[in-house]
Scaffold this active site. Structure first.
Site, short mmCIF file in Angstrom:
data_model
loop_
_atom_site.label_atom_id
_atom_site.label_comp_id
_atom_site.label_asym_id
_atom_site.label_seq_id
_atom_site.Cartn_x
_atom_site.Cartn_y
_atom_site.Cartn_z
N LYS A 384 32.27 -48.31 9.24
CA LYS A 384 31.70 -48.20 10.58
C LYS A 384 32.79 -47.91 11.63
CE LYS A 384 27.35 -48.87 9.58
NZ LYS A 384 26.61 -50.11 9.72
N ARG A 419 26.67 -53.87 1.53
CA ARG A 419 26.31 -52.46 1.40
C ARG A 419 27.54 -51.62 1.71
NH1 ARG A 419 24.44 -48.23 4.58
NH2 ARG A 419 22.75 -46.96 3.69
#
Length: 445
Positions: A384, A419
């Protein structure tokens, strides 16, 4: 029950337990639900017995094997003592496998007169909470033959045994991390094989980019992109024993994917972008990932959606509202996985607060629903932007070491599923974290 006009409003967790009294029989599954009905208590009992019969229950050994057993634990604030019905249920006080899911129906705040009456009917000053502690309380879960589980297909998944790794497969040309690499079937299958060889337990396939300001596909466009890859993946032998998740917020896509072999629906909007998805997932009978996001991918990073006074508290409150909508739509809480939505309508500092605050999110959920506070947590910080900001890595692929650090913090804070795009390094981190947590647990006894 729903077909008979009973409105189910809340679910406990699902527990796999050792058989009681008659021990030479298979493991049991136990849960509890809270509901409203216009039926009187004896009418309700009659209906429940008919449901048992319809599901194949016949007279047999008391406490012996049976396909279904439905009991009335409480009926409002009533105490009932008749020839065929005793409320509160007379033997529940000695049964942890009954009291555990009953506690799940409550929150730490006693919010209704009915809940208060249940506590008073236990005859303990501390009510059901004191009773639960006398039976072993939360420390008994995972021991004494009682485990929280999640049903997937014809199997029962105990997510507490280890941290599970969900490998990401983006079949999109515009994903922020690996857009365009795997939208061809052959490349996608090869990536799935790599993720599984690196230790992934779950493969999460997404055909719609949810990066900030991504263009939105229609359900039909998403299906056309997704299905050729999904059909190929379900055929490969490496998928034996693995789980397949579809990353979508469309009901139509979820339905088609599950029909073709997907086990889990992973919805970044938690039902907000297509409310029909809640009803469809309920009918499909599959686990549902409820993720926190404000707005949509085009608006989630607006000043309004990035404003929090207390990010963990507000994320927990908004997640609970989404969980309630899912439950009322027919998705049992024992099929719900929660995701605090790292990177979605959060900025750098807020993402860090969530990584540090998973336990506080669980506590906040527990104010309204103990069952929701015990749901598996999925955490998705992989590659991210906030990790790139911290480490000075503009290329998402270079953020894998930072991802390992983030998932390590998350696992130690209570995440059950991570994840990630790169399974290998994260799997090793998960194994170390699991060993630390097991050692910590041993040290407490």
């Amino acid at each position: 029950m729903k077909k008979s006009g009973i409105q189910i409003t809340r679910h406990g967790c699902l527990y796999e337990t050792e058989p009681a009294y008659v021990t030479d029989q298979p493991l049991f599954l136990n849960s509890a639900i809270r509901a409203t009905t216009e039926l009187g208590p004896h009418e309700l009992l009659k209906l429940l017995k008919q449901i048992e019969k319809d599901l194949g229950r016949t007279k047999g050994i008391r406490y012996g094997p049976r396909p279904i057993d439905l009991d009335i634990l409480f009926y409002g604030a009533s105490e009932i003592n008749s020839e065929d019905l005793t409320v509160p249920h007379e033997r529940m006080w000695e049964r942890p496998f009954v009291v555990a899911p009953l506690i799940d129906l409550l929150g730490s705040s006693i919010d209704t007169d009915t809940a208060a009456s249940w506590h008073s009917l236990t005859k303990y000053n501390g009510g059901l909470f004191e009773l639960w502690e006398k039976l072993g309380g939360e420390s008994s879960i995972g021991k004494n033959g009682m485990r929280r589980v999640l049903p997937i297909g014809n199997s029962i998944w105990d997510w507490s045994k280890k941290t599970h790794v969900m490998g990401v497969l983006n079949v999109t040309p515009d994903s922020f991390s690996d857009g365009g690499k795997f939208h061809e079937v052959e490349a996608a299958v090869s990536q799935v094989k790599l993720l599984i060889s690196e230790g992934a337990d779950i493969i999460d396939i997404g055909a719609q980019s949810t990066r900030p300001f991504a263009s939105k596909l229609s359900p039909n466009e998403e299906i056309q992109r997704l299905i050729p890859v999904l059909d190929a993946i379900v055929q490969i032998p490496e998928m034996e024993g693995k789980l397949l998740s579809v990353d979508t917020f469309y009901a139509e896509v979820a339905s088609e994917a599950v029909k073709r072999g997907a086990h889990i629906v992973n919805d970044v909007s938690g039902g907000k972008l297509d409310p029909e998805i809640l009803r469809v997932v309920a009918e499909l009978g599959v686990p549902y990932v409820v993720m926190h996001m404000r707005g949509n991918p085009s608006t989630m990073q607006s000043d309004k959606n990035l404003h929090y006074d207390d990010v963990c508290k507000e994320v927990a409150s908004e997640l609970y509202d989404q969980v309630r909508e899912a439950e009322l739509s027919g998705i049992p809480l024992w099929r719900i996985i929660i995701d605090p939505g790292i990177g979605f309508s959060k900025k750098l500092e807020q993402n860090l607060e969530i990584l540090m605050g998973l336990s506080s999110i669980r506590r906040e959920l527990g104010r309204n629903s103990f069952a929701a506070s015990h749901a598996p947590i999925l955490l998705g910080p992989s590659r991210k932007r906030f990790l790139g900001e911290i480490c000075g890595r503009s290329d998402p692929v270079e953020r894998d070491p930072a991802t390992i650090a983030a998932v390590t913090a998350g696992i130690l804070g209570g995440a059950n599923i991570i994840r990630v795009h790169n399974a290998k390094g994260s799997l090793d981190a998960a194994k170390v974290c699991d060993a630390i947590l097991k050692q910590r647990e041993k040290s407490l006894f």
